[in-house]
Design a protein around this motif. Structure first.
Motif, mmCIF file in Angstrom:
data_model
loop_
_atom_site.group_PDB
_atom_site.id
_atom_site.type_symbol
_atom_site.label_atom_id
_atom_site.label_comp_id
_atom_site.label_asym_id
_atom_site.label_seq_id
_atom_site.Cartn_x
_atom_site.Cartn_y
_atom_site.Cartn_z
ATOM 1 N N THR A 25 4.457 5.423 11.386
ATOM 2 C CA THR A 25 3.462 4.735 10.552
ATOM 3 C C THR A 25 2.066 5.138 11.004
ATOM 4 O O THR A 25 1.834 5.376 12.204
ATOM 5 C CB THR A 25 3.603 3.204 10.646
ATOM 6 N N GLY A 39 -2.767 9.521 5.740
ATOM 7 C CA GLY A 39 -1.428 9.769 5.218
ATOM 8 C C GLY A 39 -0.580 10.503 6.231
ATOM 9 O O GLY A 39 -1.089 11.103 7.190
ATOM 10 N N ASP A 64 6.095 10.061 -7.988
ATOM 11 C CA ASP A 64 7.258 10.411 -7.174
ATOM 12 C C ASP A 64 8.340 10.991 -8.073
ATOM 13 O O ASP A 64 8.556 10.516 -9.195
ATOM 14 C CB ASP A 64 7.801 9.190 -6.428
ATOM 15 N N SER A 74 0.798 -1.229 0.000
ATOM 16 C CA SER A 74 0.000 0.000 0.000
ATOM 17 C C SER A 74 0.833 1.283 0.000
ATOM 18 O O SER A 74 0.378 2.311 -0.487
ATOM 19 C CB SER A 74 -0.941 0.015 1.213
ATOM 20 N N CYS A 75 2.068 1.266 0.571
ATOM 21 C CA CYS A 75 2.828 2.510 0.671
ATOM 22 C C CYS A 75 4.314 2.220 0.831
ATOM 23 O O CYS A 75 4.708 1.115 1.224
ATOM 24 C CB CYS A 75 2.322 3.369 1.836
ATOM 25 N N THR A 93 8.223 -0.733 3.485
ATOM 26 C CA THR A 93 6.965 -0.917 2.749
ATOM 27 C C THR A 93 5.866 -1.329 3.715
ATOM 28 O O THR A 93 6.112 -2.064 4.677
ATOM 29 C CB THR A 93 7.109 -2.001 1.655
ATOM 30 N N CYS A 142 1.719 1.950 -5.557
ATOM 31 C CA CYS A 142 2.689 2.926 -5.077
ATOM 32 C C CYS A 142 4.008 2.795 -5.837
ATOM 33 O O CYS A 142 4.371 1.699 -6.277
ATOM 34 C CB CYS A 142 2.920 2.769 -3.568
ATOM 35 N N ASP A 182 -0.219 6.922 -8.098
ATOM 36 C CA ASP A 182 0.897 7.457 -7.316
ATOM 37 C C ASP A 182 1.889 8.151 -8.245
ATOM 38 O O ASP A 182 1.938 7.881 -9.449
ATOM 39 C CB ASP A 182 1.600 6.334 -6.554
ATOM 40 N N ARG A 238 -1.492 3.074 6.083
ATOM 41 C CA ARG A 238 -1.815 4.179 5.166
ATOM 42 C C ARG A 238 -0.605 5.037 4.801
ATOM 43 O O ARG A 238 -0.616 5.699 3.765
ATOM 44 C CB ARG A 238 -2.886 5.074 5.804
ATOM 45 N N GLY A 239 0.426 5.037 5.647
ATOM 46 C CA GLY A 239 1.577 5.871 5.342
ATOM 47 C C GLY A 239 2.772 5.525 6.205
ATOM 48 O O GLY A 239 2.629 5.076 7.350
ATOM 49 N N LYS A 298 -2.664 11.435 -5.556
ATOM 50 C CA LYS A 298 -1.362 11.579 -4.904
ATOM 51 C C LYS A 298 -0.708 12.871 -5.355
ATOM 52 O O LYS A 298 -0.994 13.377 -6.447
ATOM 53 C CB LYS A 298 -0.471 10.392 -5.264
ATOM 54 N N THR A 304 -4.174 12.362 1.008
ATOM 55 C CA THR A 304 -2.724 12.339 0.873
ATOM 56 C C THR A 304 -2.163 13.689 1.307
ATOM 57 O O THR A 304 -2.835 14.712 1.180
ATOM 58 C CB THR A 304 -2.291 12.016 -0.571
#
Length: 446
Positions: free
Chosen positions: A126, A161, A289, A70-71, A84, A330, A287, A113-114, A243, A201
């Motif tokens: 987390t 997030g 980055d 998930s993240c 992760t 992600c 997502d 979630r984050g 995101k 987010t």
């Protein structure tokens, strides 16, 4: 009487040691090299073909999660460490150099979630569906010790997030509200709200570290300043943004991944229109980055592919996919600018090369010089039709190809319809031309 003699200086052609290359005398006068242009073109063509032959972007697969990934959380100091989180609440710390999971623990009940590291990398924060913020040591516990959090903070609101400040001991969470926290307090320092149901987010600006941005469920993007008591500005798009990522080199630019298959790069000083609309995905973008150079970014999509974009171009420069990879949730770009990580629904973390044809391992100096020469030739002749065609061509999955054809047909049909409406409308009621950038922004609020 005139005598002509040949005079040679050994320094011009004799090497000093056996380890040196032989010196090659050359005259660079262009009139003596009439075929230099065609010769360089053939070399550029061959370099472009070899680039596609050696394009093997997939590096390795990191398996170990028992549910979808998930993240991600990138360690700010160690390149070989990646954290992760999964749908089942498990967090894994990966040793990328050895391609193994060095540590794993169940952090939350429900989704993670984050994940965010502190600015010095000593702690991991987390957040999960159980409304808790948990703080963990970055180092693994000693043999025989239990994996327990350093601190557990219970929040009043749901959390979706987390993002940590690059310079201060502050971090921000999003959910029903945007909350600013201090590492040494269990209560938020500040709560910011702008009449929105859910913020899903949040991201701190890595340069102007007091600025942060959120994507909301009412299709808006909200800018905050942690020094202010109220949110700063809000821009509403036609569809929801999933995101947000700040450009690490241009503090005022950020890119959002949207549900309408596009990505939008905005300038915070002028939110009425995006700087650039990035196309090519055929399903919702989940997502995004940035690379540490700020020149490129990577995006993940529900169409089971990840794409790499130049920050100033509308279309992707590369697409990565495998037969087994499902919906990509992600992505992350490594801090040494060499690798890209993707996490997907089928419980795997994949590692890719940022440059698909790059050679891994030790590169000799002569190899490095040759690679640089080939790269310069490819850039010089990039606009030639044959080279451009070979460099752009990509094999894509059949479902992506069919979706691209369908989207192209829909767009062509809309353009024909719009042209017909203009053709048969009175001049006094003429339909205005709207640029592609302005179509997707509804309004800006201050």
């Amino acid at each position: 009487m005139k005598v002509k003699m040949i005079s040679r200086n050994p320094d011009n052609y004799v090497r000093e040691t056996k380890l040196q290359q032989h010196k090659m005398p050359r005259n660079y006068d262009p009139s003596l090299h009439p075929l230099e242009g065609p010769r360089e073109y053939v070399r550029a063509l061959n370099a472009t073909k070899l680039d596609r032959v050696f394009a093997k972007p997939f590096v390795c697969n990191l398996s170990g999660h028992r549910d979808g990934v998930s993240c991600f959380g990138k360690h700010p100091k160690q390149l070989s460490t990646l954290a992760t989180g999964a749908y089942d609440g498990e967090v894994r710390i990966w040793d990328l150099a050895n391609r193994i999971s060095s540590r794993n623990f169940v952090a939350h009940d429900g989704f993670v979630r984050g994940i965010a590291y502190t600015q010095n990398g000593a702690r991991i924060f987390t957040v999960g569906d159980d409304k808790t913020i948990k703080v963990w040591k970055a180092e693994a516990p000693e043999v025989g010790e239990d994996e327990v959090p350093v601190n557990t903070i219970l929040s009043k609101f749901g959390l979706h997030g987390i993002s940590h400040n690059r310079k201060d001991n502050k971090f921000a969470t999003c959910g029903e509200v945007c909350a600013i926290w201090d590492e040494s307090h269990n209560d938020p320092l500040k709560t910011l709200k702008w009449g929105v149901d859910t913020l899903h987010t949040i991201s701190y600006n890595p340069v102007e570290t007091s600025i942060l941005a959120c994507c909301a469920s009412d299709r808006s993007i909200i800018l905050y300043d942690q020094r202010e008591a109220q949110p700063l500005r809000k821009v509403v798009l036609t569809m929801k943004s999933n995101k947000l990522a700040w450009n690490p080199m241009e503090a005022f630019n950020f890119t959002v991944a949207n549900e309408d298959c596009n990505l939008y790069t905005f300038d915070t000083r002028k939110l009425q229109t995006p700087l650039k609309v990035h196309f090519d995905h055929v399903s919702a973008v989940t997502d995004v980055d940035y690379s540490p150079t700020g020149k490129e970014f990577v995006s993940a999509s529900y169409d089971k592919t990840i794409r790499l974009y130049n920050a100033h171009h509308s279309h992707s420069r590369d697409i990565y996919h495998t037969k087994r990879m499902q919906h990509v949730v992600c992505v992350a770009w490594s801090l040494d600018n060499r690798y890209v990580f993707s996490g997907s629904d089928e419980m795997n973390v994949r590692m890719w090369k940022a440059n698909a044809s790059e050679k891994l391992g030790v590169i000799r100096p002569r190899e490095r010089v040759n690679f640089n020469y080939q790269e310069a030739l490819k850039q010089k002749y990039a606009a030639h039709p044959q080279i451009k065609r070979i460099a752009r061509h990509r094999q894509v999955p059949r479902h992506v190809l069919n979706a691209q054809k369908k989207m192209r047909a829909v767009k062509d049909k809309e353009q024909v319809k719009e042209a017909n409406v203009r053709k048969h409308t009175k001049k006094s009621k003429r339909v205005p031309y709207v640029s592609e950038k302005k179509k997707h922004v509804l309004k800006e609020e201050v």
